[in-house]
Motif scaffolding. Sequence first.
Motif, PDB file in Angstrom:
ATOM      1  N   UNK A   1       8.397  -1.787   1.754  1.00 48.69           N
ATOM      2  CA  UNK A   1       8.797  -0.604   2.739  1.00 48.69           C
ATOM      3  C   UNK A   1       9.319   0.410   1.969  1.00 48.69           C
ATOM      4  N   UNK A   2       9.727   0.172   0.515  1.00 48.98           N
ATOM      5  CA  UNK A   2      10.392   1.149  -0.186  1.00 48.98           C
ATOM      6  C   UNK A   2       9.198   2.135  -0.624  1.00 48.98           C
ATOM      7  N   UNK A   3       8.087   1.440  -1.153  1.00 49.97           N
ATOM      8  CA  UNK A   3       6.896   2.408  -1.421  1.00 49.97           C
ATOM      9  C   UNK A   3       6.116   3.061  -0.369  1.00 49.97           C
ATOM     10  N   UNK A   4       6.242   2.478   0.872  1.00 52.73           N
ATOM     11  CA  UNK A   4       5.652   3.187   1.981  1.00 52.73           C
ATOM     12  C   UNK A   4       6.577   4.730   2.239  1.00 52.73           C
ATOM     13  N   UNK A   5       8.012   4.363   2.038  1.00 54.72           N
ATOM     14  CA  UNK A   5       8.923   5.471   2.258  1.00 54.72           C
ATOM     15  C   UNK A   5       9.068   6.811   1.400  1.00 54.72           C
ATOM     16  N   UNK A   6       8.668   6.395  -0.065  1.00 56.03           N
ATOM     17  CA  UNK A   6       8.997   7.166  -1.135  1.00 56.03           C
ATOM     18  C   UNK A   6       7.860   8.024  -1.581  1.00 56.03           C
ATOM     19  N   UNK A   7       8.060   9.120  -1.964  1.00 53.96           N
ATOM     20  CA  UNK A   7       7.219   9.909  -2.775  1.00 53.96           C
ATOM     21  C   UNK A   7       6.531   9.444  -3.956  1.00 53.96           C
ATOM     22  N   UNK A   8       7.781   8.908  -4.614  1.00 56.81           N
ATOM     23  CA  UNK A   8       7.374   8.329  -6.092  1.00 56.81           C
ATOM     24  C   UNK A   8       8.236   7.207  -6.300  1.00 56.81           C
TER      25      UNK A   8
ATOM     26  N   UNK B   1       2.232   5.840  -2.941  1.00 49.86           N
ATOM     27  CA  UNK B   1       0.822   5.260  -2.448  1.00 49.86           C
ATOM     28  C   UNK B   1       0.046   4.842  -3.556  1.00 49.86           C
ATOM     29  N   UNK B   2       0.076   5.230  -4.613  1.00 51.36           N
ATOM     30  CA  UNK B   2      -0.522   4.708  -6.091  1.00 51.36           C
ATOM     31  C   UNK B   2      -0.067   3.496  -6.284  1.00 51.36           C
ATOM     32  N   UNK B   3       1.315   3.238  -6.220  1.00 46.07           N
ATOM     33  CA  UNK B   3       1.947   1.774  -6.753  1.00 46.07           C
ATOM     34  C   UNK B   3       1.521   0.979  -5.628  1.00 46.07           C
ATOM     35  N   UNK B   4       1.622   1.320  -4.467  1.00 51.21           N
ATOM     36  CA  UNK B   4       1.167   0.040  -3.442  1.00 51.21           C
ATOM     37  C   UNK B   4      -0.382  -0.445  -3.486  1.00 51.21           C
ATOM     38  N   UNK B   5      -1.092   0.459  -4.230  1.00 50.59           N
ATOM     39  CA  UNK B   5      -2.478   0.461  -4.269  1.00 50.59           C
ATOM     40  C   UNK B   5      -2.843  -0.481  -5.453  1.00 50.59           C
ATOM     41  N   UNK B   6      -1.689  -0.481  -6.594  1.00 49.18           N
ATOM     42  CA  UNK B   6      -2.138  -1.003  -7.933  1.00 49.18           C
ATOM     43  C   UNK B   6      -2.061  -2.904  -7.797  1.00 49.18           C
ATOM     44  N   UNK B   7      -3.195  -3.027  -8.244  1.00 48.90           N
ATOM     45  CA  UNK B   7      -3.230  -4.790  -8.138  1.00 48.90           C
ATOM     46  C   UNK B   7      -2.040  -5.515  -8.648  1.00 48.90           C
ATOM     47  N   UNK B   8      -1.747  -5.018  -9.800  1.00 50.78           N
ATOM     48  CA  UNK B   8      -0.469  -5.747 -10.242  1.00 50.78           C
ATOM     49  C   UNK B   8       0.846  -5.747  -9.496  1.00 50.78           C
TER      50      UNK B   8
ATOM     51  N   UNK C   1       4.072  -7.697  -3.404  1.00 52.85           N
ATOM     52  CA  UNK C   1       3.691  -7.610  -2.095  1.00 52.85           C
ATOM     53  C   UNK C   1       2.931  -8.980  -1.432  1.00 52.85           C
ATOM     54  N   UNK C   2       2.452  -9.671  -2.456  1.00 55.35           N
ATOM     55  CA  UNK C   2       1.821 -10.976  -1.929  1.00 55.35           C
ATOM     56  C   UNK C   2       2.463 -11.905  -1.098  1.00 55.35           C
ATOM     57  N   UNK C   3       2.277 -12.501  -0.043  1.00 50.97           N
ATOM     58  CA  UNK C   3       2.828 -13.496   0.606  1.00 50.97           C
ATOM     59  C   UNK C   3       3.740 -12.985   1.518  1.00 50.97           C
ATOM     60  N   UNK C   4       3.557 -11.845   2.086  1.00 50.62           N
ATOM     61  CA  UNK C   4       4.229 -11.235   3.094  1.00 50.62           C
ATOM     62  C   UNK C   4       5.304 -10.256   2.448  1.00 50.62           C
ATOM     63  N   UNK C   5       5.781  -9.330   3.394  1.00 50.54           N
ATOM     64  CA  UNK C   5       7.008  -8.407   2.917  1.00 50.54           C
ATOM     65  C   UNK C   5       8.270  -8.906   3.166  1.00 50.54           C
TER      66      UNK C   5
END
Length: 246
Positions: free
Chosen positions: A206-213, A229-236, A242-246
């Motif tokens: 939720x936080x990363x979808x909302x945030x600019x950075x 968006x960049x952080x949401x896409x980072x595999x680590x 994010x794995x196992x649900x939000x």
Amino acid sequence: MTGATADAAPLLQLRGVETFYGKIQALKGIDIDVNSGEIVTLIGANGAGKSTTMMTIFGAPRARRGRVVFDGKDITALPTHLIARLSIAQSPEGRRIFPRMTVFENLQMGASINNFAHFDEDLERVFTLFPRLKERAPQRGGTLSGGEQQMLAIARALMSRPRLLMLDEPSLGLAPLVVKQIFEVIADLNKREGLTVFLVEQNAFHALKLAHRGYVMVNGLVTMQGTGAELLARPEVRAAYLEGGH
């Protein structure tokens, strides 16, 4: 997300901030920028130092090393009550409303920071944002549901007309529908009014979808930063938060 300007000036800066509880070092030299008109989030596991970061900005505990700068002014050594008068408002972890006071009285406490300037106008504004609070105005804060108490904590912070709104774990313990509603209000305030928001959250999705950075904190250190968006896409980030649900 929209709402921030590309040439935004830093409204809040943390530089090399180190904070201790006794001999235990909680923050290990962190750098964070929050630009005017942005929503910036700090994510991380429980105990990473997120809430300590927010409390250090308010001077309790105080940074032992480094600088906290708000709107060009060094506030590192400023007393907490004076920091609150600088157009910074906080909705703390655990809400910390006044349970024996009514909803209306809680909102009055928020407005007292700026001597009740624009009180009626601001009251109407928060009642428009959170219609449930208008219905509950005569009720004691302690009788509200968890979601209503969180709405009240945010509304109380907004009553002082802050330039920077700091939110500590606003989604904690709340039903998904209530979380969605609260995050929509934050996004709306940022988009319509240009309100600058610094958000500490365990709910990384939720936080990363909302945030600019966003910034990622691990054991008192900022380990990653980037756009939401960049952080949401980072595999680590996905694997850790994010794995196992939000």
